[in-house]
Design an enzyme around this catalytic site. Structure first.
Site, PDB file in Angstrom:
ATOM      1  N   LYS A  69     -10.454  -0.566  -1.671  1.00  0.00           N
ATOM      2  CA  LYS A  69     -10.221  -0.703  -0.233  1.00  0.00           C
ATOM      3  C   LYS A  69     -10.619   0.571   0.497  1.00  0.00           C
ATOM      4  O   LYS A  69      -9.835   1.505   0.591  1.00  0.00           O
ATOM      5  CB  LYS A  69      -8.745  -1.031   0.051  1.00  0.00           C
ATOM      6  CG  LYS A  69      -8.439  -1.228   1.537  1.00  0.00           C
ATOM      7  CD  LYS A  69      -6.970  -1.550   1.759  1.00  0.00           C
ATOM      8  CE  LYS A  69      -6.605  -1.588   3.230  1.00  0.00           C
ATOM      9  NZ  LYS A  69      -5.162  -1.872   3.456  1.00  0.00           N
TER      10      LYS A  69
ATOM     11  N   ASP B 106       0.852  -1.195   0.000  1.00  0.00           N
ATOM     12  CA  ASP B 106       0.000   0.000   0.000  1.00  0.00           C
ATOM     13  C   ASP B 106       0.887   1.243   0.000  1.00  0.00           C
ATOM     14  O   ASP B 106       1.817   1.343   0.824  1.00  0.00           O
ATOM     15  CB  ASP B 106      -0.881   0.046   1.258  1.00  0.00           C
ATOM     16  CG  ASP B 106      -2.013  -0.976   1.247  1.00  0.00           C
ATOM     17  OD1 ASP B 106      -1.907  -1.956   0.471  1.00  0.00           O
ATOM     18  OD2 ASP B 106      -2.972  -0.808   2.015  1.00  0.00           O
TER      19      ASP B 106
ATOM     20  N   LYS C 241      -7.493   2.872  -2.872  1.00  0.00           N
ATOM     21  CA  LYS C 241      -7.838   2.882  -1.456  1.00  0.00           C
ATOM     22  C   LYS C 241      -8.152   4.309  -1.048  1.00  0.00           C
ATOM     23  O   LYS C 241      -7.515   5.252  -1.521  1.00  0.00           O
ATOM     24  CB  LYS C 241      -6.650   2.313  -0.668  1.00  0.00           C
ATOM     25  CG  LYS C 241      -6.773   2.324   0.837  1.00  0.00           C
ATOM     26  CD  LYS C 241      -5.519   1.696   1.462  1.00  0.00           C
ATOM     27  CE  LYS C 241      -5.456   1.890   2.960  1.00  0.00           C
ATOM     28  NZ  LYS C 241      -4.206   1.333   3.559  1.00  0.00           N
TER      29      LYS C 241
END
Length: 298
Positions: A243, A144, A207
């Protein structure tokens, strides 16, 4: 000097999508979808959501002992609650990648690391690449990163995209999630633009947030990101994951995000490969809801 051809490339990509959206229009659409959330507040959905959680510890005070204890709880949960799904991933800082990799015993649980100067993304690209490479070497199975929000806000989309592309090259087959930090973006049109740039640059997931800013995930941002993912899929045939993370405090928060994904993207995205939740506090809440009694396992 800026490469005009690259600028044209990114602008040509953006021109394929409808960025003429307003916050008010988005809010109205989200309101309609949220009205359907109650019908998804079921045991089946709660179990699915539990299996989509990335159990996360990203504190300044994290110790090896605490991270190891978290991993051991994941290991033991699959034995103590055999009828429930295990979490989708364990998410830590990259300095713990080797520890998690060596101690995690549950098949199907990914090892997620936040890299590239998380949460600010304010460092040299060489540092971002080195940190990512070390995390992958030590056993991270997902990465990430935060997009360079400052560069985005300055309109330097070329650098934003080039950095993502360079980091993705280092990841190779390891999936890359790009955090947009939607609470710092001025409008829903910006959320959509940032989503498209990230996907074209090589993101495997987009995300919402780091959870470190004042505003984290919101239904409006998730709705717009889903719209961008859908349009990108229709345009390219490439499926991108989602996400939501940060500020997911209740079971109904999670059910709301599930409902948005279901309504906008459909069943193809309702697996724990393509839909993740970045949260830790929700884990015990979901287990308690499913079990019908308070459980404080994690």
């Amino acid at each position: 000097m800026t490469d005009i051809k690259n600028v044209d490339k990114y602008q040509q990509a953006l021109n394929k999508y409808n960025l003429n959206i307003t916050d008010a229009e988005v809010a109205e659409e989200v309101k309609k979808i949220i009205e359907k959330a109650a019908e998804n507040n079921t045991d089946e959905v709660h179990r699915f959501l539990l299996g989509s959680i990335e159990l996360t510890s990203l504190r300044t005070t994290d110790t090896e002992e605490e991270i190891l204890a978290m991993v051991e709880r994941v290991n033991n949960f699959s034995k103590d609650y055999k009828e429930l799904p295990h979490v989708a991933a364990v998410c830590t800082y990259p300095c713990f990648a080797k520890l998690v990799s060596e101690s995690l015993e549950v098949d199907g649980v990914e090892i997620t690391n936040v890299c590239a100067s998380f949460p600010s993304s304010q460092t040299f690209i060489e540092v971002k690449i080195a940190e990512t490479a070390l995390a992958v070497k030590d056993g991270a199975t997902e990465i990430d990163i935060v997009q360079s929000v400052g560069k985005y806000l300055s309109g330097d989309y070329e650098t934003v995209a080039d950095e993502i592309s360079e980091i993705k090259d280092i990841c190779g087959e390891v999936p890359l999630k790009v955090i947009l930090e939607t609470g710092d973006l001025p409008s829903m049109a910006d959320v959509k633009r940032a989503s498209i740039i990230a996907m074209y640059a090589g993101a495997d997931y987009i995300k919402t947030s780091t959870g470190k800013e004042k505003v984290s995930a919101t239904p409006e941002a998730v709705y717009v990101m889903c719209q961008a993912i859908k349009e990108y899929y229709d345009e390219t045939g490439i499926q991108i994951g989602l996400k939501p993370a940060g500020g997911i405090n209740t079971v109904m928060d999670a059910v709301t995000y599930y409902t948005i994904v279901k309504e906008v993207l459909g069943e193809k995205w309702l697996t724990n490969k393509w839909f993740r939740l970045g949260t830790s506090r929700l884990t015990n809440l979901l287990i308690s809801t499913i079990e019908g009694k308070e459980v404080k396992y994690f």
